[in-house]
Motif scaffolding. Sequence first.
Motif, PDB file in Angstrom:
ATOM      1  N   ARG A  22      89.029  30.949  66.921  1.00 38.65           N
ATOM      2  CA  ARG A  22      87.721  30.507  67.391  1.00 38.65           C
ATOM      3  C   ARG A  22      87.320  31.227  68.681  1.00 38.65           C
ATOM      4  O   ARG A  22      86.155  31.515  68.896  1.00 38.65           O
ATOM      5  CB  ARG A  22      87.720  29.002  67.605  1.00 38.65           C
ATOM      6  CG  ARG A  22      86.413  28.444  68.129  1.00 38.65           C
ATOM      7  CD  ARG A  22      85.216  28.850  67.316  1.00 38.65           C
ATOM      8  NE  ARG A  22      85.085  28.042  66.141  1.00 38.65           N
ATOM      9  CZ  ARG A  22      84.142  28.233  65.228  1.00 38.65           C
ATOM     10  NH1 ARG A  22      83.268  29.183  65.366  1.00 38.65           N
ATOM     11  NH2 ARG A  22      84.096  27.478  64.176  1.00 38.65           N
ATOM     12  N   VAL A  23      88.279  31.548  69.521  1.00 35.99           N
ATOM     13  CA  VAL A  23      87.964  32.281  70.747  1.00 35.99           C
ATOM     14  C   VAL A  23      87.428  33.666  70.401  1.00 35.99           C
ATOM     15  O   VAL A  23      86.462  34.138  70.991  1.00 35.99           O
ATOM     16  CB  VAL A  23      89.203  32.390  71.665  1.00 35.99           C
ATOM     17  CG1 VAL A  23      88.962  33.374  72.790  1.00 35.99           C
ATOM     18  CG2 VAL A  23      89.565  31.025  72.234  1.00 35.99           C
ATOM     19  N   VAL A  24      88.035  34.309  69.430  1.00 37.41           N
ATOM     20  CA  VAL A  24      87.607  35.661  69.053  1.00 37.41           C
ATOM     21  C   VAL A  24      86.293  35.630  68.287  1.00 37.41           C
ATOM     22  O   VAL A  24      85.393  36.431  68.543  1.00 37.41           O
ATOM     23  CB  VAL A  24      88.714  36.353  68.224  1.00 37.41           C
ATOM     24  CG1 VAL A  24      88.225  37.674  67.679  1.00 37.41           C
ATOM     25  CG2 VAL A  24      89.950  36.548  69.073  1.00 37.41           C
ATOM     26  N   TRP A  25      86.135  34.703  67.357  1.00 39.05           N
ATOM     27  CA  TRP A  25      84.984  34.703  66.467  1.00 39.05           C
ATOM     28  C   TRP A  25      83.965  33.617  66.789  1.00 39.05           C
ATOM     29  O   TRP A  25      83.050  33.395  65.995  1.00 39.05           O
ATOM     30  CB  TRP A  25      85.430  34.550  65.015  1.00 39.05           C
ATOM     31  CG  TRP A  25      86.305  35.672  64.586  1.00 39.05           C
ATOM     32  CD1 TRP A  25      87.653  35.622  64.413  1.00 39.05           C
ATOM     33  CD2 TRP A  25      85.920  37.004  64.295  1.00 39.05           C
ATOM     34  NE1 TRP A  25      88.124  36.854  64.044  1.00 39.05           N
ATOM     35  CE2 TRP A  25      87.082  37.729  63.949  1.00 39.05           C
ATOM     36  CE3 TRP A  25      84.704  37.667  64.298  1.00 39.05           C
ATOM     37  CZ2 TRP A  25      87.046  39.068  63.619  1.00 39.05           C
ATOM     38  CZ3 TRP A  25      84.687  39.005  63.962  1.00 39.05           C
ATOM     39  CH2 TRP A  25      85.848  39.685  63.622  1.00 39.05           C
ATOM     40  N   GLY A  26      84.094  32.932  67.927  1.00 40.60           N
ATOM     41  CA  GLY A  26      83.151  31.866  68.269  1.00 40.60           C
ATOM     42  C   GLY A  26      81.734  32.386  68.398  1.00 40.60           C
ATOM     43  O   GLY A  26      81.509  33.422  69.018  1.00 40.60           O
TER      44      GLY A  26
END
Length: 92
Positions: A22-26
């Motif tokens: 989620r941090v990468v693709w948020g």
Amino acid sequence: MQIVYLSLVLVLLINLVVGMWRVVWGPTAADRMLSVQLLGTSLVAILLILAQALGHSALVDVALVFALLSAVTAVAFVRSAWRTKEQKNDPH
């Protein structure tokens, strides 16, 4: 009892991997910040469980430092986001 602790750590490590996704693709910065908060909370929980399982009291101190850093990071993000929002609304 250590098997239970270590299995809990494994579940939390899986939680960290999902949080990193989620941090990468948020889609927004707020989503990313909430994911970082999840990672910080999971890391503190892992350290506390390992401190109990392994009997290392120093890990509790490290967990407290990470909890403090996580809270400071959240406050800094909110202040930054609030300031940016005020600058967009300022007519000057």
